[in-house]
Design a protein around this motif. Structure first.
Motif, PDB file in Angstrom:
ATOM      1  N   LYS A 323       0.890  -1.202  -0.146  1.00 42.75           N
ATOM      2  CA  LYS A 323      -0.033  -0.042  -0.029  1.00 42.75           C
ATOM      3  C   LYS A 323       0.855   1.146  -0.112  1.00 42.75           C
ATOM      4  O   LYS A 323       0.719   2.087  -0.515  1.00 42.75           O
ATOM      5  CB  LYS A 323      -0.778   0.030   1.101  1.00 42.75           C
ATOM      6  CG  LYS A 323      -2.046  -0.791   1.032  1.00 42.75           C
ATOM      7  CD  LYS A 323      -2.587  -1.181   2.364  1.00 42.75           C
ATOM      8  CE  LYS A 323      -4.026  -2.199   2.412  1.00 42.75           C
ATOM      9  NZ  LYS A 323      -4.683  -1.917   3.875  1.00 42.75           N
ATOM     10  N   ILE A 326       2.189   1.608  -3.507  1.00 42.32           N
ATOM     11  CA  ILE A 326       1.227   2.202  -4.407  1.00 42.32           C
ATOM     12  C   ILE A 326       1.007   3.840  -4.038  1.00 42.32           C
ATOM     13  O   ILE A 326       0.618   4.535  -4.965  1.00 42.32           O
ATOM     14  CB  ILE A 326      -0.177   1.469  -4.047  1.00 42.32           C
ATOM     15  CG1 ILE A 326       0.042  -0.103  -4.843  1.00 42.32           C
ATOM     16  CG2 ILE A 326      -1.271   2.293  -4.985  1.00 42.32           C
ATOM     17  CD1 ILE A 326      -0.966  -1.033  -4.493  1.00 42.32           C
ATOM     18  N   ALA A 327       0.903   4.068  -2.748  1.00 45.29           N
ATOM     19  CA  ALA A 327       0.825   5.467  -2.310  1.00 45.29           C
ATOM     20  C   ALA A 327       1.808   6.312  -2.991  1.00 45.29           C
ATOM     21  O   ALA A 327       1.551   7.496  -3.206  1.00 45.29           O
ATOM     22  CB  ALA A 327       0.646   5.625  -0.777  1.00 45.29           C
ATOM     23  N   THR A 328       3.167   6.067  -2.803  1.00 46.03           N
ATOM     24  CA  THR A 328       4.262   6.671  -3.432  1.00 46.03           C
ATOM     25  C   THR A 328       3.950   6.624  -4.875  1.00 46.03           C
ATOM     26  O   THR A 328       4.422   7.985  -5.392  1.00 46.03           O
ATOM     27  CB  THR A 328       5.652   5.835  -2.995  1.00 46.03           C
ATOM     28  OG1 THR A 328       5.480   5.749  -1.506  1.00 46.03           O
ATOM     29  CG2 THR A 328       6.663   6.692  -3.642  1.00 46.03           C
ATOM     30  N   SER A 330       1.095   6.889  -6.435  1.00 43.27           N
ATOM     31  CA  SER A 330      -0.234   7.160  -6.777  1.00 43.27           C
ATOM     32  C   SER A 330      -0.548   8.245  -7.982  1.00 43.27           C
ATOM     33  O   SER A 330      -1.632   8.105  -8.492  1.00 43.27           O
ATOM     34  CB  SER A 330      -1.206   7.090  -5.451  1.00 43.27           C
ATOM     35  OG  SER A 330      -0.457   8.256  -4.766  1.00 43.27           O
ATOM     36  N   LYS A 331       0.350   9.131  -7.631  1.00 41.66           N
ATOM     37  CA  LYS A 331       0.102  10.444  -8.641  1.00 41.66           C
ATOM     38  C   LYS A 331       0.759  10.174  -9.926  1.00 41.66           C
ATOM     39  O   LYS A 331       0.867  11.430 -10.743  1.00 41.66           O
ATOM     40  CB  LYS A 331       0.462  11.704  -8.109  1.00 41.66           C
ATOM     41  CG  LYS A 331      -0.533  11.869  -6.789  1.00 41.66           C
ATOM     42  CD  LYS A 331      -0.328  13.102  -5.920  1.00 41.66           C
ATOM     43  CE  LYS A 331      -1.217  13.421  -4.908  1.00 41.66           C
ATOM     44  NZ  LYS A 331      -0.761  14.607  -3.931  1.00 41.66           N
ATOM     45  N   LEU A 334       0.032   5.751 -14.110  1.00 42.82           N
ATOM     46  CA  LEU A 334      -0.015   4.245 -14.218  1.00 42.82           C
ATOM     47  C   LEU A 334      -0.584   3.434 -15.194  1.00 42.82           C
ATOM     48  O   LEU A 334      -0.885   2.247 -15.247  1.00 42.82           O
ATOM     49  CB  LEU A 334      -0.590   3.924 -12.716  1.00 42.82           C
ATOM     50  CG  LEU A 334       0.004   4.257 -11.544  1.00 42.82           C
ATOM     51  CD1 LEU A 334      -0.748   3.791 -10.239  1.00 42.82           C
ATOM     52  CD2 LEU A 334       1.284   3.957 -11.547  1.00 42.82           C
TER      53      LEU A 334
END
Length: 335
Positions: A323, A326-328, A330-331, A334
């Motif tokens: 998680k 993915i958060a790292t 996320s922006k 993708l």
């Protein structure tokens, strides 16, 4: 020589600068190499042109710098990319030249590695990641010199870069991701981040001891003996690095970067709480970077495809750390 250039206010290049120029070592002037950048000397508060962009560097240049006792040359900030390319092209010659002081060879390695890390940072991570994020990476690389600014360490780095250039770039990519994820929950342990960052950079160094074709063939074409050889590369990596004064965390990262949360990894089959958190992060980031890079002869996946592949390996990776990865990311783009 003799032309004066004013100091200005250039953009941050990640280098130590005065105005719009940044410092470089006079040892970076390699005879018979053309510089795609101008070189300046500092005299009082002005900058005197020493060598024109595109000029062929000669032994005379080097001897003159030595006679003048020059400690630093300067390159314009806008020429940073050309200087970085020059440094990459000549890094092996610099690292192998024992007439250059260890401190200056280590500085060349630092500058070239910072440049590769910048590329990985800008390619892999969201544009919204602030400058402090990369400043942390740059500081980590500089701190690594406490352990790597030695003749024996520079020889191994030279061999790694010469024989495993793509492995080294992969290591830089894994380091950038690993430190970014760890920094989301490790706040006050700079020494640990440095140690783990070095482990990430060097995690595949053991592959240099094995035939390269083992890592480009499809897994289903490999014999059991060949698979066992591949599985030996973490231990071989620790063997290469064991003579260097590296922190224990660095060696653990090299040895355990293929372990899995469910115990299905190698070389020890350790699982869950048996594995330090930073080992789990490097294992996860190693898998992700390998998938998007197309390592080991595989087709490169998009970030979305890579994360989907990782999620499908149920139980292999710590879900909370996944998680965080993915958060790292996320922006980032993708799709």
């Amino acid at each position: 020589m003799g032309t004066t250039a004013p100091a200005g206010n250039g953009n941050d290049t990640g280098k130590q600068k005065t105005g719009s120029l940044f410092k470089v070592s006079p040892y970076m002037v390699i005879p018979s190499r053309v510089g795609g950048f101008s070189l300046f000397l500092k005299q009082d508060e002005t900058y005197v042109l020493y060598a024109e962009k595109g000029e062929l560097f000669t032994d005379e240049h080097k001897e003159r710098l030595s006679r003048l006792g020059v400690d630093h040359l300067y390159v314009r900030a806008e020429d940073y990319r050309r200087y970085a390319d020059y440094l990459h092209d000549n890094l092996l010659e610099l690292l192998d030249d024992e007439t250059i002081p260890v401190r200056e060879r280590a500085r060349a390695w630092n500058d070239a590695t910072v440049s590769l890390a910048r590329e990985a940072f800008e390619t892999s991570l969201p544009k919204s990641m602030d400058k402090r994020g990369f400043a942390r990476i740059r500081s980590l690389i500089a701190s690594s010199l406490r352990f790597l600014a030695r003749d024996d360490a520079l020889k191994e780095l030279s061999r790694f870069i010469a024989e495993g250039s793509e492995l080294y770039k992969h290591g830089i990519g894994v380091m950038v991701l690993t430190v970014s994820v760890l920094s989301s929950y490790v706040r006050d342990d700079a020494d640990m981040l440095v140690a783990v960052g070095m482990g990430a950079m060097l995690h595949d160094i053991g592959k240099l001891e094995l035939p390269g074709e083992l890592f480009t063939r499809r897994r289903d074409t490999l014999s059991q003996a060949e698979l066992d050889m591949i599985r030996s590369h973490p231990a071989l990596g620790v063997g290469i690095c064991s003579s260097l004064p590296l922190p224990q965390e660095t060696l653990q990262c090299i040895l355990f970067h293929h372990e899995r949360e469910n115990g299905m990894g190698y070389p020890s089959g350790a699982s869950g709480a048996m594995l330090p958190s930073y080992v789990k992060v490097i294992a996860l980031c190693n898998e992700y970077d390998g998938l998007v890079r197309g390592a080991a002869g595989r087709k490169a996946l998009t970030p979305f495809e890579a994360l989907t592949r990782i999620k499908s390996q149920r139980g292999a990776y710590d879900t909370e750390l996944l998680k965080r990865l993915i958060a790292t990311l996320s922006k980032a783009q993708l799709a």
